[in-house]
Design a protein around this motif. Sequence first.
Motif, short mmCIF file in Angstrom:
data_model
loop_
_atom_site.label_atom_id
_atom_site.label_comp_id
_atom_site.label_asym_id
_atom_site.label_seq_id
_atom_site.Cartn_x
_atom_site.Cartn_y
_atom_site.Cartn_z
N TRP A 54 0.84 -1.20 0.00
CA TRP A 54 0.00 0.00 0.00
C TRP A 54 0.88 1.26 0.00
CZ3 TRP A 54 -5.46 0.21 0.28
CH2 TRP A 54 -6.09 -1.03 0.40
N LEU A 55 0.39 2.29 -0.68
CA LEU A 55 1.05 3.60 -0.70
C LEU A 55 0.34 4.53 0.27
CD1 LEU A 55 2.99 5.74 -1.92
CD2 LEU A 55 1.21 6.18 -3.64
N MET A 56 1.11 5.15 1.12
CA MET A 56 0.59 6.11 2.09
C MET A 56 1.14 7.49 1.81
SD MET A 56 1.64 6.65 6.06
CE MET A 56 2.80 7.94 5.50
N VAL A 57 0.29 8.51 1.85
CA VAL A 57 0.73 9.90 1.86
C VAL A 57 0.09 10.55 3.07
CG1 VAL A 57 1.08 10.06 -0.63
CG2 VAL A 57 -1.15 10.63 0.32
N GLY A 58 0.83 11.43 3.71
CA GLY A 58 0.28 12.05 4.91
C GLY A 58 1.07 13.27 5.32
N VAL A 59 0.43 14.10 6.14
CA VAL A 59 1.10 15.25 6.74
C VAL A 59 1.28 14.90 8.22
CG1 VAL A 59 0.96 17.70 7.30
CG2 VAL A 59 0.09 16.86 5.10
N LEU A 60 2.53 14.75 8.64
CA LEU A 60 2.86 14.25 9.97
C LEU A 60 3.87 15.18 10.65
CD1 LEU A 60 3.41 10.52 8.92
CD2 LEU A 60 1.25 11.61 9.59
N ASN A 61 4.10 14.91 11.93
CA ASN A 61 5.14 15.64 12.66
C ASN A 61 5.98 14.63 13.42
OD1 ASN A 61 6.74 17.47 13.94
ND2 ASN A 61 5.13 18.45 15.14
N PRO A 62 7.00 14.07 12.77
CA PRO A 62 7.82 13.05 13.42
C PRO A 62 8.56 13.60 14.64
CG PRO A 62 8.16 13.06 11.04
CD PRO A 62 7.42 14.30 11.37
N GLY A 63 8.37 12.96 15.76
CA GLY A 63 9.03 13.40 16.98
C GLY A 63 8.47 12.64 18.17
N ARG A 102 16.00 9.52 10.40
CA ARG A 102 15.32 9.46 11.69
C ARG A 102 13.80 9.53 11.51
NH1 ARG A 102 18.02 12.35 16.72
NH2 ARG A 102 16.92 10.57 17.64
N GLN A 103 13.35 10.29 10.52
CA GLN A 103 11.92 10.34 10.26
C GLN A 103 11.40 9.00 9.77
OE1 GLN A 103 11.56 13.66 7.57
NE2 GLN A 103 11.78 15.18 9.19
N ALA A 105 -7.21 7.09 14.71
CA ALA A 105 -6.84 8.09 15.72
C ALA A 105 -5.89 9.13 15.16
CB ALA A 105 -6.21 7.40 16.93
N GLY A 106 -5.13 8.78 14.10
CA GLY A 106 -4.12 9.68 13.55
C GLY A 106 -2.73 9.26 13.97
N VAL A 107 -1.76 9.60 13.17
CA VAL A 107 -0.39 9.13 13.37
C VAL A 107 0.47 10.27 13.92
CG1 VAL A 107 1.66 8.17 12.24
CG2 VAL A 107 -0.62 7.46 11.50
N GLY A 108 1.07 10.05 15.07
CA GLY A 108 2.06 11.00 15.58
C GLY A 108 1.48 12.16 16.36
N ARG A 109 2.25 13.23 16.41
CA ARG A 109 1.98 14.40 17.23
C ARG A 109 1.09 15.41 16.51
NH1 ARG A 109 5.05 15.71 21.17
NH2 ARG A 109 4.79 17.90 20.64
N ASP A 110 0.52 16.33 17.30
CA ASP A 110 -0.14 17.55 16.81
C ASP A 110 -1.31 17.27 15.88
OD1 ASP A 110 1.51 19.32 18.24
OD2 ASP A 110 3.08 19.11 16.74
#
Length: 222
Positions: free
Chosen positions: A104-113, A143-144, A203-208
């Motif tokens: 599967w291909l995923m695209v997203g806006v995330l904040n790795p941390g 790291r991301q 729930a959403g991936v990661g922070r913010d």
Amino acid sequence: MSDQDRNVPASVVQPALVLTTLVLNPRHPAVQAETSDLCRMHSRILDATVGMPDAGPRVLWAQPRPDVLAVRACEAVTAARLPRGYATAIHHRPWTCPDQPGRWLMVGVLNPGRTRRLGGPTRNQPDRRRLSGQPLLYTTPMRQSTWLARRLDGARLVDCASVRASTVRGGHRTERTITVRRVEMRAVWQVDDPGKLVDRLHAGVGRDKTWGCGLTLWTRAS
């Protein structure tokens, strides 16, 4: 159960969610105010989804470009929920996460941390509170990628790229400034157990997640 039913691959049952994509009108005064202030845009999302059932997954949103706003909710965001002329085009389609094993291909806006904790109980201060320090944000592609690979159970990260990063700010009602780093990421996953992904992706991936991070879109990889 018939032989035909036994041959149908098991799929993951998902609640009905709708992805609304808005092409924003750059001349609209509300658009101009909200695209330059993160907290104003957050308030717009709340207004656009008010009254929708709240028993299902949380509302997630993302602004991958200044003129594009994506909102995932249990109902479509229609023109009636927006100021007149706010968007020049509105598109709706079902939002789904992987429901079958495969690539599967995923695209997203995330904040790795990750969150950093300070303080905490000691021998002399057993009741000492543990506080949240400034988050540690991952800035290098390696790291991301490592961070993202740990986010999803039931899938293995095959390839990952950070497309672009941006920093957005807004004036909070408490008179402090909210600053959020957004990273647009593209990744290929080998999904082995789609059932393990559902809760995390809903729930959403990661922070913010409140501030326009965490929404991912999924399609079958060719």
